[in-house]
Scaffold this active site. Structure first.
Site, PDB file in Angstrom:
ATOM      1  CG  ASP A 173      -1.187 -35.207  55.804  1.00  0.00           C
ATOM      2  OD1 ASP A 173      -1.366 -35.206  54.575  1.00  0.00           O
ATOM      3  OD2 ASP A 173      -0.664 -36.149  56.418  1.00  0.00           O
ATOM      4  CB  THR A 200      -2.572 -40.096  54.974  1.00  0.00           C
ATOM      5  OG1 THR A 200      -2.979 -40.074  53.606  1.00  0.00           O
ATOM      6  CG2 THR A 200      -2.334 -41.524  55.426  1.00  0.00           C
ATOM      7  CD  GLU A 242      -2.434 -59.772  51.003  1.00  0.00           C
ATOM      8  OE1 GLU A 242      -1.800 -60.081  52.032  1.00  0.00           O
ATOM      9  OE2 GLU A 242      -2.296 -60.364  49.911  1.00  0.00           O
ATOM     10  NE  ARG A 252      -5.853 -46.277  48.019  1.00  0.00           N
ATOM     11  CZ  ARG A 252      -5.127 -45.364  47.385  1.00  0.00           C
ATOM     12  NH1 ARG A 252      -4.814 -45.555  46.120  1.00  0.00           N
ATOM     13  NH2 ARG A 252      -4.731 -44.274  47.998  1.00  0.00           N
ATOM     14  CB  THR A 262      -3.680 -35.134  50.871  1.00  0.00           C
ATOM     15  OG1 THR A 262      -3.328 -36.509  50.929  1.00  0.00           O
ATOM     16  CG2 THR A 262      -4.563 -34.900  49.657  1.00  0.00           C
ATOM     17  N   GLY A 263      -0.800 -35.760  49.832  1.00  0.00           N
ATOM     18  CA  GLY A 263      -0.037 -36.377  48.763  1.00  0.00           C
ATOM     19  C   GLY A 263      -0.813 -37.440  48.034  1.00  0.00           C
ATOM     20  CG  ASP A 264      -4.182 -40.701  48.743  1.00  0.00           C
ATOM     21  OD1 ASP A 264      -3.921 -41.279  47.679  1.00  0.00           O
ATOM     22  OD2 ASP A 264      -4.640 -41.285  49.738  1.00  0.00           O
ATOM     23  NE  ARG A 287      -0.430 -38.225  43.115  1.00  0.00           N
ATOM     24  CZ  ARG A 287       0.010 -39.353  43.656  1.00  0.00           C
ATOM     25  NH1 ARG A 287      -0.261 -39.625  44.923  1.00  0.00           N
ATOM     26  NH2 ARG A 287       0.734 -40.199  42.968  1.00  0.00           N
ATOM     27  CG  ASN A 295       4.807 -35.107  53.831  1.00  0.00           C
ATOM     28  OD1 ASN A 295       4.790 -35.679  54.912  1.00  0.00           O
ATOM     29  ND2 ASN A 295       3.723 -34.963  53.094  1.00  0.00           N
TER      30      ASN A 295
END
Length: 1112
Positions: A434, A436, A527, A618, A706-708, A769, A797
């Site tokens: 994974d 993250t 933030e 990002r 990864t799910g990213d 993803r 997951n």
């Protein structure tokens, strides 16, 4: 390579970093007026549309009725599988519910009876008896049981008792480990939300989460655990943390009004859905329950975990009743014989069966020599020959060495939950990791900043995302001095304005309490990252506020506008107020002042943003403007002091709040002055790159699942070395056809058939993803390629794939309980580099098992040769004379060899362990080199023992006058030492053979430390010269002590009266020591010569080396 259907500037997963949304109107709005009988305060809300919207919803409902009638006829009983692809009215028709009033009590009770409670079902766990049976279900244990029975049958209670103790030790240790490992499913219970707020019959109720049914209308707020899978009906500023389900590194912004055009999208992209076990981090919402219990995404994971490890997910072909019976019988035998475990377990089980067959064969040979006239002495001798083949101490040494390896791994921050995994991890060929929290730190940092005047800043080598002093800041190519970095901001007005904006337009806190060594942070990850960047220049929010800024108003982030603005005045409100804004670039770009931002600059801003996005960052846009103080009345101020950190409007009426969110915000967020762009990302762990490099050096391929987003995943993969720079789109390097599929979207991978996947030259190195099913399918694809794979992960997951993989490794600090319980190993420091420690330790254990297995087998082969050929030594009555007594055999096997083998099991890792490819699991532990070596050394040892017995027995020295040939061997010398001394020569020859065997075993223990290197130059990288052998044998102090003890204890066994002749059936020796020393010298010469041949012709381990890139 699969690509995502997204903008050039990557769609964001967390406010205020959001993707472009042209239709920003919400599908429904929240009415803050309470209904009668709800017991709600004026600030609470329900999902009640206003009049105009009600008409729209009614029209939509009528239009959707025909379609929903078809949908409704095809629905399953537990939920709407594709609810995310329908409008809210369609979902209401689908589930026969009312968004305003919810279900009535009777209907809810009926559905609860039909669908069952909203909870995850327990796993089909193994009983204690089944776990106990697993411990004895291996061939080696069964062979030892048979050996124990035979030992007791011939009244050899000592050997029978010792073997029984060995079996008991193995059963106890294995039972404890496996019993703990079978508690996997229990962790899922902790994920259930205990209570939730539901609307039934128009009233708000607090009920237990297990009482939810499909069609219930649920209200969510900050901090709530989502109790079931929900289709959002409405929401304000909603974000949820789905890291445990999807692997997203940041909270996901949710939008009830967005309906995807394609049903076939990953779970992480269904932004109008929230899923059971996720947590609300921001905002509030109302949703419709679409799935409960085992039909939820968490429930599906639990269902996957209920399956057995290693089972194929595809259904088997139909079979007849007889065929099913044959399969069942076959499976029973496979389990009983231990042929379904790790490669080492399977290899040892097959080896035990081979030894058992060989033992029977040898016993038959002994009986045939006596023409099957089986007397007591022949029976004892036959059993002794058979027992000599069985390495009785092997299972005990293996268990102890593995347990000690577990302790060593614990010191390396790796907790072993199943002992079998320790040796298995040394043979892995692929690691599926994974991203993250595993390869990355799971926290956001500002990586790059581009200011409006073209100035570029970057943060390098930051290892602690919350620490503003970690890493270094570069302006252009020049690093900024930490001592003068604050002065840099003072001298650069634009940079100062940029830092001031990201500090004030920020609700996070980053503090370092007195007495603590680390910084602590609270707030949204984005933030926090911006706040830390401002603190690097001494301009954190407290420092900026200390200069006299007075808070006037705040316009919080909203999913419809994707930006946040705060208004502050300088010097207690006496100076000009300024609005400070941050948000998605597409949300702020149209609001920039044309007078200060030309079309050319806008094009440059977009190009810069796209360049940052390509790097996986990002992108956030920062701007500000001066505002008219008269337009900011106290009634327009926003209260940001709520406990959950979200901003709520303090106006007394709905009209006032609507006015606040409308014209005043629009008037404030206009004609902004562009300040710069910030690129943020979740940085890799400092150790990850080195760990990946070591894996490559060791021939282990690392895959990122990864799910990213694919861009973020690609950037991290390139940065830590999973993929090379050829995959950098900005590098201009053409990617070869073989590497086209090294980066792929899970949706693309899932569409491929198993045949298409198997035809790919290589499996993807990066899968973005990912869903749980994708990870499981990846593991299955590796199994079809005969790969031995490790799966690492921290989220729910990851649990099915952890269970399915050959070795599952979970994160201990930030990992979910489900992942920990499903895994074979747990990393207590969440450090990917600890996996290298695990692999290295696994290889050390594998090497050491080969070493002590070689030592034990050499001893057994030597004894078999000695005892079989010893049948030719016959006394004057024609009875064969034993070259070794039964107790001498047992002593050599269980005392001398056992401690030496255990010492070899404690050998440190070899210097070249991580520079050679993984061992072939299809071959297992019995490599060609091991087999050849054991026969070469075993034959030499057996021949020298025979030579020792022959030299002493037939030399004629100390023989009575007139005796020769068989007369020298006395009469019935196998039973006792006669008073007439006729067996003196036999007892002296037997003692010489025993001493020879003992000393050769002691020497073999040191020679077996390395299969190819000479004992006199075993560690040339550490020690050289004549004295190197001293450091080599002293390095392993336990082995040194075992050799020393074996050498010393040999003398009292030979010379103590009664013990020698009565117990061991041998006598004291004198000149025979010369024969013993001579055999030892010859044996060392043979071993060193064989090793020299292997080095010369590059045989065995010296021929194994990983070919690195550029060397081929």
């Amino acid at each position: 390579m699969g690509t995502e259907t997204e903008l050039d500037v990557e769609g964001q997963t967390e406010p205020p970093i959001c993707g472009l949304n042209k239709n920003s109107d919400s599908h429904s709005q929240l009415n803050t007026e309470s209904g009668p009988g709800t017991g709600a305060t004026n600030n609470s809300f329900t999902a009640t549309p206003n009049k105009s919207e009600s008409a729209t919803l009614a029209d939509d409902t009528d239009a959707a009725t025909a379609e929903c009638a078809i949908i409704q006829s095809n629905r399953d009983g537990a939920g709407a599988e594709y609810a995310y692809s329908y409008t809210v009215p369609q979902v209401c028709v689908l589930l026969n519910t009312d968004i305003d009033n919810g279900l009535d009590t009777a209907e809810a009770a009926r559905r609860l009876a039909r669908y069952g409670p909203n909870k995850v079902e327990g796993a089909k766990g193994l009983s204690m008896w089944t776990i106990l049976l697993r411990q004895v279900s291996n061939s080696l244990t069964l062979v030892l049981v048979i050996t124990m029975i035979l030992s007791f049958a011939i009244d050899d209670h000592i050997e029978g008792g010792v073997i029984g103790a060995v079996i008991l030790l193995n059963i106890v240790v294995g039972f404890i480990q496996d019993y703990r490992a079978e508690q996997t499913i229990q962790a899922l219970y902790a994920l259930s939300a205990p209570t939730c707020k539901v609307i039934r019959q128009g009233k708000m109720e607090n009920i237990k989460a297990e009482g939810l049914v499909p069609g219930d209308v649920v209200r969510l707020g900050v901090g709530d655990v989502v109790p079931a899978d929900l289709r959002l009906a409405s929401g304000v500023n909603l974000s949820t943390d789905e890291a445990l389900l999807t692997g997203e590194s940041v909270p996901v912004s949710k939008h009830a009004e967005i309906i995807p055009k394609d049903r076939d999208i990953p779970l992480g992209d269904r932004v109008n859905m929230v899923y059971s076990a996720s947590t609300v981090t921001r905002g509030r919402a109302v949703g419709i329950v679409t799935a409960t219990g085992m039909v939820t995404e968490v429930g599906k994971i639990a269902e996957l975990l209920r399956g057995n490890r290693g089972q194929s997910s595809t259904a088997s072909e139909p079979q007849s009743a007889f065929g099913k019976l044959l399969v069942r019988v076959k499976n029973v035998f496979i389990v009983l014989l231990g042929l379904d475990g790790t490669p080492l377990q399977v290899s040892l089980s097959k080896f035990a069966l081979l030894l058992f067959a060989l033992a029977i064969l040898l016993a038959i040979i002994v009986f045939s020599v006596s023409r099957f006239v089986v007397t007591d002495s022949v029976l004892i001798y036959g059993i002794c020959v058979a027992v000599a083949v069985i390495p009785e101490s092997l299972i005990a040494v293996l268990t102890i060495a593995t347990a000690l390896g577990t302790r060593a791994m614990a010191r390396g921050n790796v907790v072993i939950r199943k002992l079998a995994a320790l040796e298995a991890v040394g043979g892995v060929t692929n690691i599926c990791s994974d991203k993250t929290g595993t390869l990355t730190q799971g926290k956001m940092v500002v990586r790059k900043v581009w200011l409006a005047d073209g100035t570029e800043l970057s943060v390098e080598n930051s290892t602690h995302p919350f620490d503003p002093k970690s890493g270094s800041v570069h302006m252009g190519d020049s690093p900024l001095d930490t001592a003068t970095i604050s002065a840099t901001a003072e001298k650069t007005p634009l940079l100062r304005k940029f830092l001031q904006t990201i500090a004030l337009c920020n609700n996070s806190t980053v503090v370092k309490h007195s007495g603590e060594s680390q910084y602590n942070a609270a707030g949204e990850p984005t933030e926090v990252a911006l706040h830390v960047f401002a603190m690097r220049f001494g301009m954190g929010k407290p420092e900026v506020l200390s200069s006299g800024h007075q808070f006037l108003a705040e316009f919080p982030f909203d999913s419809s506008c994707k930006r946040m603005t705060v208004v502050y005045s300088d010097t207690e409100g006496q100076a000009q107020p300024y609005a400070y804004t941050k948000g998605a670039i597409e949300a702020i770009l149209p609001l920039l002042d044309p007078a200060t931002v030309s079309d050319e600059l806008k094009a440059d801003i977009v190009a810069r943003a796209e360049a940052l996005a390509v790097q996986g960052l990002r992108v956030l846009c920062v701007a500000r403007r001066s505002v008219d103080a008269d337009a900011l009345s106290p009634s327009h101020a926003l209260d940001t002091s709520t406990e959950d950190g979200t901003a709520t409007i303090t106006g007394s009426t709905t009209d006032e709040k609507a006015a606040m969110a409308g014209p005043d915000r629009s008037a404030t967020e206009t004609q902004l002055t562009f300040l710069g762009l910030a690129g943020l990302y979740d940085p890799p762990r400092p150790e990850s790159a080195d760990a990946v490099r070591k894996c490559r050096d060791a021939g282990v391929q690392v895959h990122m699942l990864t799910g990213d987003h694919v861009k973020t995943a690609t950037t991290i993969a390139r940065e830590i070395g999973i993929i090379d720079q050829a995959h950098n789109p900005s590098s201009g390097v053409t990617v070869s056809n073989e590497k086209q599929n090294e980066i792929m979207l899970a949706s693309t991978f899932d569409k491929l058939t198993d045949k298409e996947i198997d035809e790919m030259p290589n499996l993807p190195l990066v899968l973005a993803r990912c869903s749980p099913a994708t990870k499981v399918r990846m593991v299955e694809a590796m199994h079809r390629r005969k790969a031995f794979c490790v799966m690492t992960g921290d989220g729910v997951n990851d649990s099915p794939a952890l269970k399915k993989s050959d070795v599952g490794i979970a994160m201990g600090l930030n990992g979910s309980d489900v992942a920990k319980e499903a895994a074979d190993m747990v990393l207590t420091d969440d450090n990917f580099a600890s996996i290298v420690t695990a692999i290295e330790e696994g290889r050390r254990l594998f090497d050491n098992i080969q070493k002590f297995l070689l030592h034990l087998l050499i001893s057994n082969i030597a004894q078999v040769i000695l005892l079989l050929l010893g049948l030719s030594f016959k006394d004057s009555t024609g009875v064969s004379v034993f070259p070794l007594s039964p107790l001498e055999i047992l002593w050599a096997n269980l005392v001398t060899s056992s401690f030496l083998a255990l010492g070899l099991g404690l050998e440190p890792v070899q210097a070249d362990a991580m520079q050679r490819p993984p061992h072939d699991n299809r071959i297992g532990i019995f490599t060609r080199e091991l087999i050849i070596d054991k026969f070469v050394y075993g034959t030499a040892m057996g021949a020298l023992c025979l030579a020792s017995f022959t030299a002493v027995a037939y030399s004629g020295i100390n023989a009575p006058d007139g005796l020769s040939g068989s007369a020298l061997l006395g009469h019935l010398c196998n039973d006792e030492y006669p008073a007439d001394g006729s067996c003196d020569i036999v007892f002296r020859a037997r003692a010489s053979t025993f001493a020879t065997l003992t000393f050769l075993l002691l020497v073999t223990a040191w020679e077996a430390k390395h299969f190819t290197r000479s004992l006199f130059n075993m560690h040339p990288e550490r020690w050289t010269g004549v004295t190197s052998i001293i450091w080599t044998i002293w390095e392993n102090k336990f082995l040194f002590g075992a050799v020393t003890a074996g050498f010393v204890i040999c003398f009292p066994v030979i010379y103590i009266p009664v013990v020698n002749r009565t117990v061991f059936k041998h006598g004291p020796i004198t000149w025979e020591w010369g024969v013993v020393v001579g055999t030892v010298v010859v044996y060392i010469a043979i071993v060193e010569s064989w090793k020299c041949i292997k080095r010369r012709f590059k045989l065995g381990a010296t021929a194994q080396r990983v070919v690195k890139a550029g060397e081929a």
